[in-house]
Motif scaffolding. Structure first.
Motif, PDB file in Angstrom:
ATOM      1  N   MET A 208       5.144  57.369  64.530  1.00 59.14           N
ATOM      2  CA  MET A 208       6.418  57.104  65.123  1.00 59.14           C
ATOM      3  C   MET A 208       7.249  56.307  64.131  1.00 59.14           C
ATOM      4  O   MET A 208       6.808  55.286  63.638  1.00 59.14           O
ATOM      5  CB  MET A 208       6.253  56.305  66.408  1.00 59.14           C
ATOM      6  CG  MET A 208       5.490  57.050  67.468  1.00 59.14           C
ATOM      7  SD  MET A 208       5.191  56.037  68.923  1.00 59.14           S
ATOM      8  CE  MET A 208       4.382  54.641  68.203  1.00 59.14           C
ATOM      9  N   LYS A 209       8.413  56.817  63.861  1.00 58.38           N
ATOM     10  CA  LYS A 209       9.337  56.119  62.971  1.00 58.38           C
ATOM     11  C   LYS A 209       9.900  54.902  63.697  1.00 58.38           C
ATOM     12  O   LYS A 209       9.953  54.860  64.916  1.00 58.38           O
ATOM     13  CB  LYS A 209      10.469  57.044  62.537  1.00 58.38           C
ATOM     14  CG  LYS A 209      10.000  58.197  61.684  1.00 58.38           C
ATOM     15  CD  LYS A 209       9.539  57.689  60.348  1.00 58.38           C
ATOM     16  CE  LYS A 209       9.154  58.841  59.440  1.00 58.38           C
ATOM     17  NZ  LYS A 209       8.651  58.370  58.166  1.00 58.38           N
ATOM     18  N   SER A 210      10.316  53.933  62.915  1.00 57.37           N
ATOM     19  CA  SER A 210      10.801  52.696  63.508  1.00 57.37           C
ATOM     20  C   SER A 210      11.869  52.076  62.623  1.00 57.37           C
ATOM     21  O   SER A 210      11.847  52.239  61.405  1.00 57.37           O
ATOM     22  CB  SER A 210       9.642  51.713  63.662  1.00 57.37           C
ATOM     23  OG  SER A 210      10.100  50.452  64.038  1.00 57.37           O
ATOM     24  N   HIS A 211      12.766  51.340  63.251  1.00 58.09           N
ATOM     25  CA  HIS A 211      13.743  50.533  62.530  1.00 58.09           C
ATOM     26  C   HIS A 211      13.335  49.060  62.558  1.00 58.09           C
ATOM     27  O   HIS A 211      14.116  48.185  62.197  1.00 58.09           O
ATOM     28  CB  HIS A 211      15.132  50.700  63.145  1.00 58.09           C
ATOM     29  CG  HIS A 211      15.667  52.083  62.999  1.00 58.09           C
ATOM     30  ND1 HIS A 211      16.127  52.574  61.807  1.00 58.09           N
ATOM     31  CD2 HIS A 211      15.789  53.094  63.893  1.00 58.09           C
ATOM     32  CE1 HIS A 211      16.529  53.825  61.966  1.00 58.09           C
ATOM     33  NE2 HIS A 211      16.324  54.162  63.221  1.00 58.09           N
ATOM     34  N   PHE A 212      12.113  48.802  63.039  1.00 55.16           N
ATOM     35  CA  PHE A 212      11.578  47.440  63.134  1.00 55.16           C
ATOM     36  C   PHE A 212      12.488  46.542  63.962  1.00 55.16           C
ATOM     37  O   PHE A 212      12.668  45.370  63.667  1.00 55.16           O
ATOM     38  CB  PHE A 212      11.313  46.851  61.740  1.00 55.16           C
ATOM     39  CG  PHE A 212      10.202  47.547  61.012  1.00 55.16           C
ATOM     40  CD1 PHE A 212       8.905  47.115  61.138  1.00 55.16           C
ATOM     41  CD2 PHE A 212      10.461  48.659  60.224  1.00 55.16           C
ATOM     42  CE1 PHE A 212       7.871  47.772  60.495  1.00 55.16           C
ATOM     43  CE2 PHE A 212       9.439  49.328  59.578  1.00 55.16           C
ATOM     44  CZ  PHE A 212       8.135  48.884  59.715  1.00 55.16           C
ATOM     45  N   ASP A 213      13.050  47.110  65.025  1.00 51.93           N
ATOM     46  CA  ASP A 213      13.973  46.367  65.878  1.00 51.93           C
ATOM     47  C   ASP A 213      13.443  46.156  67.298  1.00 51.93           C
ATOM     48  O   ASP A 213      14.158  45.678  68.170  1.00 51.93           O
ATOM     49  CB  ASP A 213      15.329  47.067  65.932  1.00 51.93           C
ATOM     50  CG  ASP A 213      15.241  48.487  66.470  1.00 51.93           C
ATOM     51  OD1 ASP A 213      14.127  48.935  66.838  1.00 51.93           O
ATOM     52  OD2 ASP A 213      16.287  49.164  66.513  1.00 51.93           O
ATOM     53  N   GLY A 214      12.185  46.522  67.533  1.00 53.21           N
ATOM     54  CA  GLY A 214      11.584  46.316  68.849  1.00 53.21           C
ATOM     55  C   GLY A 214      11.963  47.355  69.895  1.00 53.21           C
ATOM     56  O   GLY A 214      11.546  47.245  71.045  1.00 53.21           O
ATOM     57  N   ASP A 215      12.739  48.350  69.522  1.00 55.88           N
ATOM     58  CA  ASP A 215      13.167  49.387  70.462  1.00 55.88           C
ATOM     59  C   ASP A 215      11.971  50.244  70.872  1.00 55.88           C
ATOM     60  O   ASP A 215      11.260  50.775  70.024  1.00 55.88           O
ATOM     61  CB  ASP A 215      14.234  50.263  69.806  1.00 55.88           C
ATOM     62  CG  ASP A 215      14.887  51.224  70.773  1.00 55.88           C
ATOM     63  OD1 ASP A 215      14.306  51.503  71.841  1.00 55.88           O
ATOM     64  OD2 ASP A 215      15.985  51.713  70.449  1.00 55.88           O
ATOM     65  N   ARG A 216      11.747  50.362  72.169  1.00 53.51           N
ATOM     66  CA  ARG A 216      10.593  51.104  72.682  1.00 53.51           C
ATOM     67  C   ARG A 216      10.979  52.452  73.295  1.00 53.51           C
ATOM     68  O   ARG A 216      10.159  53.096  73.936  1.00 53.51           O
ATOM     69  CB  ARG A 216       9.858  50.264  73.721  1.00 53.51           C
ATOM     70  CG  ARG A 216       9.224  49.052  73.097  1.00 53.51           C
ATOM     71  CD  ARG A 216       8.485  48.231  74.097  1.00 53.51           C
ATOM     72  NE  ARG A 216       7.671  47.243  73.398  1.00 53.51           N
ATOM     73  CZ  ARG A 216       6.619  46.677  73.922  1.00 53.51           C
ATOM     74  NH1 ARG A 216       6.263  46.961  75.151  1.00 53.51           N
ATOM     75  NH2 ARG A 216       5.933  45.794  73.241  1.00 53.51           N
ATOM     76  N   LYS A 217      12.225  52.888  73.096  1.00 54.24           N
ATOM     77  CA  LYS A 217      12.660  54.167  73.681  1.00 54.24           C
ATOM     78  C   LYS A 217      11.795  55.326  73.217  1.00 54.24           C
ATOM     79  O   LYS A 217      11.445  56.192  74.020  1.00 54.24           O
ATOM     80  CB  LYS A 217      14.126  54.455  73.337  1.00 54.24           C
ATOM     81  CG  LYS A 217      15.112  53.645  74.142  1.00 54.24           C
ATOM     82  CD  LYS A 217      16.527  54.075  73.856  1.00 54.24           C
ATOM     83  CE  LYS A 217      16.986  53.306  72.645  1.00 54.24           C
ATOM     84  NZ  LYS A 217      18.393  53.416  72.342  1.00 54.24           N
ATOM     85  N   LEU A 218      11.445  55.363  71.944  1.00 55.87           N
ATOM     86  CA  LEU A 218      10.644  56.463  71.423  1.00 55.87           C
ATOM     87  C   LEU A 218       9.267  56.500  72.078  1.00 55.87           C
ATOM     88  O   LEU A 218       8.778  57.559  72.456  1.00 55.87           O
ATOM     89  CB  LEU A 218      10.508  56.360  69.907  1.00 55.87           C
ATOM     90  CG  LEU A 218       9.691  57.469  69.233  1.00 55.87           C
ATOM     91  CD1 LEU A 218      10.293  58.845  69.508  1.00 55.87           C
ATOM     92  CD2 LEU A 218       9.612  57.219  67.737  1.00 55.87           C
ATOM     93  N   VAL A 219       8.654  55.355  72.264  1.00 51.35           N
ATOM     94  CA  VAL A 219       7.333  55.298  72.887  1.00 51.35           C
ATOM     95  C   VAL A 219       7.416  55.736  74.351  1.00 51.35           C
ATOM     96  O   VAL A 219       6.574  56.491  74.831  1.00 51.35           O
ATOM     97  CB  VAL A 219       6.713  53.891  72.772  1.00 51.35           C
ATOM     98  CG1 VAL A 219       5.372  53.831  73.480  1.00 51.35           C
ATOM     99  CG2 VAL A 219       6.559  53.516  71.302  1.00 51.35           C
ATOM    100  N   ARG A 220       8.444  55.293  75.058  1.00 54.63           N
ATOM    101  CA  ARG A 220       8.601  55.715  76.461  1.00 54.63           C
ATOM    102  C   ARG A 220       8.831  57.222  76.555  1.00 54.63           C
ATOM    103  O   ARG A 220       8.262  57.887  77.421  1.00 54.63           O
ATOM    104  CB  ARG A 220       9.735  54.939  77.125  1.00 54.63           C
ATOM    105  CG  ARG A 220       9.365  53.499  77.442  1.00 54.63           C
ATOM    106  CD  ARG A 220      10.388  52.806  78.335  1.00 54.63           C
ATOM    107  NE  ARG A 220      11.686  52.676  77.712  1.00 54.63           N
ATOM    108  CZ  ARG A 220      12.058  51.652  76.945  1.00 54.63           C
ATOM    109  NH1 ARG A 220      11.218  50.656  76.718  1.00 54.63           N
ATOM    110  NH2 ARG A 220      13.268  51.601  76.428  1.00 54.63           N
ATOM    111  N   ARG A 221       9.654  57.760  75.660  1.00 50.87           N
ATOM    112  CA  ARG A 221       9.904  59.208  75.665  1.00 50.87           C
ATOM    113  C   ARG A 221       8.635  59.969  75.306  1.00 50.87           C
ATOM    114  O   ARG A 221       8.339  61.003  75.898  1.00 50.87           O
ATOM    115  CB  ARG A 221      11.040  59.547  74.691  1.00 50.87           C
ATOM    116  CG  ARG A 221      11.330  61.013  74.603  1.00 50.87           C
ATOM    117  CD  ARG A 221      11.872  61.566  75.925  1.00 50.87           C
ATOM    118  NE  ARG A 221      12.142  62.968  75.775  1.00 50.87           N
ATOM    119  CZ  ARG A 221      11.828  63.896  76.670  1.00 50.87           C
ATOM    120  NH1 ARG A 221      11.282  63.551  77.822  1.00 50.87           N
ATOM    121  NH2 ARG A 221      12.080  65.150  76.441  1.00 50.87           N
ATOM    122  N   MET A 222       7.885  59.448  74.366  1.00 43.76           N
ATOM    123  CA  MET A 222       6.615  60.063  73.990  1.00 43.76           C
ATOM    124  C   MET A 222       5.672  60.110  75.199  1.00 43.76           C
ATOM    125  O   MET A 222       5.008  61.121  75.438  1.00 43.76           O
ATOM    126  CB  MET A 222       5.987  59.253  72.856  1.00 43.76           C
ATOM    127  CG  MET A 222       4.806  59.870  72.200  1.00 43.76           C
ATOM    128  SD  MET A 222       4.411  58.868  70.743  1.00 43.76           S
ATOM    129  CE  MET A 222       2.657  58.975  70.790  1.00 43.76           C
TER     130      MET A 222
END
Length: 109
Positions: free
Chosen positions: A1-15
């Protein structure tokens, strides 16, 4: 999972949403320990792995703060993220001697 190191968990929830109906083999992987922590919390049964390198420089990792880069060194986050495996960039392994895992065609764990 790519990340911007900003704590955003949208990608994990969508996954988690997408994988809820998937029955095949799958693992989650990321360089970002916060994404691994999110995987551990949101999908605790999904095998997860951290992608690691020998060093984390500001040049190569401009998105990560100095504290985040230090936290990734030596897998300091391991007790918190609890990865099931480590995907290590083989080219950053030190060459020890011919035939060692770092110089052979297959890396042994």
């Amino acid at each position: 999972m790519k990340s911007h190191f900003d704590g955003d968990r949208k990608l994990v929830r969508r996954m988690a949403e997408v994988l809820a109906s998937y029955q095949g083999p799958v693992v989650g992987m990321s360089f970002d320990p916060d994404q691994m922590l999110a995987l551990r919390e949101i999908m605790p049964k999904l095998p997860r792995g951290i992608v690691a390198e020998r060093t984390y420089t500001a040049t190569d990792w401009p998105e990560a703060t100095p504290a985040q880069r230090r936290g990734m060194e030596h897998l300091r986050h391991g007790f918190r993220t609890e990865p099931h495996f480590i995907a290590f960039w083989v080219k950053s392994c030190r060459r020890r001697h011919p035939g060692s895992p770092a110089t052979s065609s297959a890396v042994r764990c």
